[in-house]
Design a protein around this motif. Structure first.
Motif, PDB file in Angstrom:
ATOM      1  N   LYS A  95       0.885  -1.172   0.148  1.00 30.95           N
ATOM      2  CA  LYS A  95      -0.101  -0.030  -0.114  1.00 30.95           C
ATOM      3  C   LYS A  95       0.842   1.133  -0.027  1.00 30.95           C
ATOM      4  O   LYS A  95       0.552   2.125   0.768  1.00 30.95           O
ATOM      5  CB  LYS A  95      -0.900   0.008   1.264  1.00 30.95           C
ATOM      6  CG  LYS A  95      -1.919  -0.938   1.161  1.00 30.95           C
ATOM      7  CD  LYS A  95      -3.045  -1.014   2.296  1.00 30.95           C
ATOM      8  CE  LYS A  95      -3.937  -2.124   2.016  1.00 30.95           C
ATOM      9  NZ  LYS A  95      -5.151  -2.121   3.061  1.00 30.95           N
ATOM     10  N   ARG A  96       1.777   1.322  -0.844  1.00 34.10           N
ATOM     11  CA  ARG A  96       2.776   2.536  -0.898  1.00 34.10           C
ATOM     12  C   ARG A  96       2.607   3.094  -2.344  1.00 34.10           C
ATOM     13  O   ARG A  96       2.691   4.240  -2.457  1.00 34.10           O
ATOM     14  CB  ARG A  96       4.171   2.170  -0.893  1.00 34.10           C
ATOM     15  CG  ARG A  96       4.625   1.589   0.574  1.00 34.10           C
ATOM     16  CD  ARG A  96       6.103   1.035   0.622  1.00 34.10           C
ATOM     17  NE  ARG A  96       6.634   1.709   1.791  1.00 34.10           N
ATOM     18  CZ  ARG A  96       7.803   1.680   1.931  1.00 34.10           C
ATOM     19  NH1 ARG A  96       8.584   1.044   0.985  1.00 34.10           N
ATOM     20  NH2 ARG A  96       8.457   2.398   2.889  1.00 34.10           N
ATOM     21  N   GLU A  97       2.512   2.335  -3.587  1.00 32.71           N
ATOM     22  CA  GLU A  97       2.228   2.725  -4.883  1.00 32.71           C
ATOM     23  C   GLU A  97       1.144   2.014  -5.544  1.00 32.71           C
ATOM     24  O   GLU A  97       0.978   0.679  -5.311  1.00 32.71           O
ATOM     25  CB  GLU A  97       3.714   2.518  -5.510  1.00 32.71           C
ATOM     26  CG  GLU A  97       3.651   2.810  -6.919  1.00 32.71           C
ATOM     27  CD  GLU A  97       4.829   2.376  -7.662  1.00 32.71           C
ATOM     28  OE1 GLU A  97       6.175   2.915  -7.108  1.00 32.71           O
ATOM     29  OE2 GLU A  97       5.045   1.199  -8.274  1.00 32.71           O
ATOM     30  N   LEU A  98       0.556   2.797  -6.585  1.00 29.61           N
ATOM     31  CA  LEU A  98      -0.455   2.040  -7.337  1.00 29.61           C
ATOM     32  C   LEU A  98       0.144   1.965  -8.725  1.00 29.61           C
ATOM     33  O   LEU A  98       0.654   3.034  -9.059  1.00 29.61           O
ATOM     34  CB  LEU A  98      -1.845   2.641  -7.345  1.00 29.61           C
ATOM     35  CG  LEU A  98      -2.550   2.140  -6.046  1.00 29.61           C
ATOM     36  CD1 LEU A  98      -3.935   3.104  -6.556  1.00 29.61           C
ATOM     37  CD2 LEU A  98      -2.786   0.709  -5.975  1.00 29.61           C
ATOM     38  N   GLN A  99       0.168   1.119  -9.669  1.00 37.29           N
ATOM     39  CA  GLN A  99       0.389   1.253 -11.050  1.00 37.29           C
ATOM     40  C   GLN A  99      -0.834   1.209 -11.738  1.00 37.29           C
ATOM     41  O   GLN A  99      -1.753   0.122 -11.747  1.00 37.29           O
ATOM     42  CB  GLN A  99       1.377   0.045 -11.404  1.00 37.29           C
ATOM     43  CG  GLN A  99       2.479  -0.003 -10.824  1.00 37.29           C
ATOM     44  CD  GLN A  99       3.596  -1.088 -11.056  1.00 37.29           C
ATOM     45  OE1 GLN A  99       3.608  -1.703 -12.126  1.00 37.29           O
ATOM     46  NE2 GLN A  99       4.588  -1.228 -10.524  1.00 37.29           N
ATOM     47  N   LEU A 100      -1.094   1.962 -12.456  1.00 34.78           N
ATOM     48  CA  LEU A 100      -2.601   2.050 -13.231  1.00 34.78           C
ATOM     49  C   LEU A 100      -1.983   1.690 -14.608  1.00 34.78           C
ATOM     50  O   LEU A 100      -1.224   2.492 -15.456  1.00 34.78           O
ATOM     51  CB  LEU A 100      -3.096   3.712 -13.375  1.00 34.78           C
ATOM     52  CG  LEU A 100      -3.281   4.183 -11.951  1.00 34.78           C
ATOM     53  CD1 LEU A 100      -3.903   5.790 -12.210  1.00 34.78           C
ATOM     54  CD2 LEU A 100      -4.164   3.260 -11.086  1.00 34.78           C
ATOM     55  N   MET A 101      -2.600   0.491 -15.163  1.00 34.37           N
ATOM     56  CA  MET A 101      -2.080   0.018 -16.649  1.00 34.37           C
ATOM     57  C   MET A 101      -3.272   0.732 -17.545  1.00 34.37           C
ATOM     58  O   MET A 101      -4.378   0.408 -17.175  1.00 34.37           O
ATOM     59  CB  MET A 101      -2.133  -1.673 -16.524  1.00 34.37           C
ATOM     60  CG  MET A 101      -1.355  -2.116 -15.306  1.00 34.37           C
ATOM     61  SD  MET A 101       0.565  -1.453 -15.700  1.00 34.37           S
ATOM     62  CE  MET A 101       1.240  -2.297 -17.291  1.00 34.37           C
ATOM     63  N   CYS A 102      -2.847   1.271 -18.536  1.00 37.74           N
ATOM     64  CA  CYS A 102      -3.995   2.023 -19.248  1.00 37.74           C
ATOM     65  C   CYS A 102      -3.607   1.661 -20.664  1.00 37.74           C
ATOM     66  O   CYS A 102      -2.498   1.685 -21.176  1.00 37.74           O
ATOM     67  CB  CYS A 102      -3.779   3.568 -18.887  1.00 37.74           C
ATOM     68  SG  CYS A 102      -4.055   4.076 -17.336  1.00 37.74           S
ATOM     69  N   SER A 103      -4.596   2.211 -21.571  1.00 37.46           N
ATOM     70  CA  SER A 103      -4.496   2.193 -23.073  1.00 37.46           C
ATOM     71  C   SER A 103      -5.039   3.424 -23.501  1.00 37.46           C
ATOM     72  O   SER A 103      -6.174   4.080 -23.005  1.00 37.46           O
ATOM     73  CB  SER A 103      -5.314   1.017 -23.622  1.00 37.46           C
ATOM     74  OG  SER A 103      -6.489   0.952 -23.162  1.00 37.46           O
ATOM     75  N   SER A 104      -4.553   4.077 -24.574  1.00 42.24           N
ATOM     76  CA  SER A 104      -5.087   5.105 -25.432  1.00 42.24           C
ATOM     77  C   SER A 104      -5.210   4.758 -26.839  1.00 42.24           C
ATOM     78  O   SER A 104      -4.434   4.025 -27.195  1.00 42.24           O
ATOM     79  CB  SER A 104      -4.429   6.320 -25.272  1.00 42.24           C
ATOM     80  OG  SER A 104      -3.122   6.226 -25.411  1.00 42.24           O
ATOM     81  N   GLY A 105      -6.144   5.431 -27.563  1.00 40.89           N
ATOM     82  CA  GLY A 105      -6.087   5.485 -29.084  1.00 40.89           C
ATOM     83  C   GLY A 105      -7.127   5.032 -29.748  1.00 40.89           C
ATOM     84  O   GLY A 105      -8.038   5.683 -30.473  1.00 40.89           O
ATOM     85  N   LEU A 106      -7.657   3.659 -29.108  1.00 38.52           N
ATOM     86  CA  LEU A 106      -8.679   2.949 -29.762  1.00 38.52           C
ATOM     87  C   LEU A 106     -10.257   3.470 -29.297  1.00 38.52           C
ATOM     88  O   LEU A 106     -11.072   3.847 -29.908  1.00 38.52           O
ATOM     89  CB  LEU A 106      -8.726   1.681 -29.619  1.00 38.52           C
ATOM     90  CG  LEU A 106      -7.679   1.013 -30.675  1.00 38.52           C
ATOM     91  CD1 LEU A 106      -7.471  -0.599 -30.475  1.00 38.52           C
ATOM     92  CD2 LEU A 106      -7.664   1.317 -32.172  1.00 38.52           C
ATOM     93  N   ASN A 107     -10.229   3.545 -28.031  1.00 43.85           N
ATOM     94  CA  ASN A 107     -11.469   3.902 -27.329  1.00 43.85           C
ATOM     95  C   ASN A 107     -11.199   4.935 -26.211  1.00 43.85           C
ATOM     96  O   ASN A 107     -10.490   4.521 -25.054  1.00 43.85           O
ATOM     97  CB  ASN A 107     -12.011   2.597 -26.771  1.00 43.85           C
ATOM     98  CG  ASN A 107     -13.521   2.962 -25.979  1.00 43.85           C
ATOM     99  OD1 ASN A 107     -14.043   4.153 -25.987  1.00 43.85           O
ATOM    100  ND2 ASN A 107     -13.962   1.904 -25.162  1.00 43.85           N
ATOM    101  N   ASN A 108     -11.674   6.214 -26.276  1.00 48.10           N
ATOM    102  CA  ASN A 108     -11.230   7.233 -25.224  1.00 48.10           C
ATOM    103  C   ASN A 108     -12.488   7.248 -24.543  1.00 48.10           C
ATOM    104  O   ASN A 108     -13.159   8.480 -24.460  1.00 48.10           O
ATOM    105  CB  ASN A 108     -10.943   8.512 -26.175  1.00 48.10           C
ATOM    106  CG  ASN A 108      -9.519   8.266 -26.807  1.00 48.10           C
ATOM    107  OD1 ASN A 108      -8.653   7.685 -26.402  1.00 48.10           O
ATOM    108  ND2 ASN A 108      -9.548   8.872 -27.949  1.00 48.10           N
ATOM    109  N   GLY A 109     -12.547   6.533 -23.394  1.00 50.70           N
ATOM    110  CA  GLY A 109     -13.532   6.811 -22.392  1.00 50.70           C
ATOM    111  C   GLY A 109     -14.844   6.495 -23.002  1.00 50.70           C
ATOM    112  O   GLY A 109     -15.903   6.568 -22.412  1.00 50.70           O
TER     113      GLY A 109
END
Length: 109
Positions: A95-109
């Protein structure tokens, strides 16, 4: 994680429409959950043709200080680009750090 590494970007984490605003009206727009500082790392990218148009997709990891309440139903904004959060990881379970694995380009929200 050292605090100096998180000075790279300030991101905005948003939650999808749903629920009610402070006045009791249904939400119709994404709303801001938090604005943490983050370290950004582009991991991979690809280009493809879909629906007769060239499109690209980039996989990115954002590292932030640990916080509760984030999920893969949310998205984040960084430098005007919308990233879909694919996974929220606490790799070492401390509980020190979170890694947010993300994608961009094909579907923006």
């Amino acid at each position: 994680m050292r605090s100096g590494q998180l000075r790279q970007y300030q991101i905005t984490v948003q939650s999808p429409p749903g629920g009610q605003d402070d006045d009791g009206n249904p939400r119709t727009e994404w709303w801001t959950v938090c604005r943490p500082h983050a370290k950004k790392e582009d991991l991979s990218g690809r280009e493809l043709f879909a629906a007769q148009a060239a499109q690209s997709e980039v996989t990115t990891r954002f590292r932030i200080r640990y916080r509760t309440g984030l999920s893969s139903k949310m998205r984040l904004l960084c430098d005007g680009v919308i990233y879909n959060i694919e996974a929220v990881l606490d790799r070492d379970g401390r509980k020190r750090e979170l890694q947010l694995m993300c994608s961009s380009g094909l579907n923006n929200g």
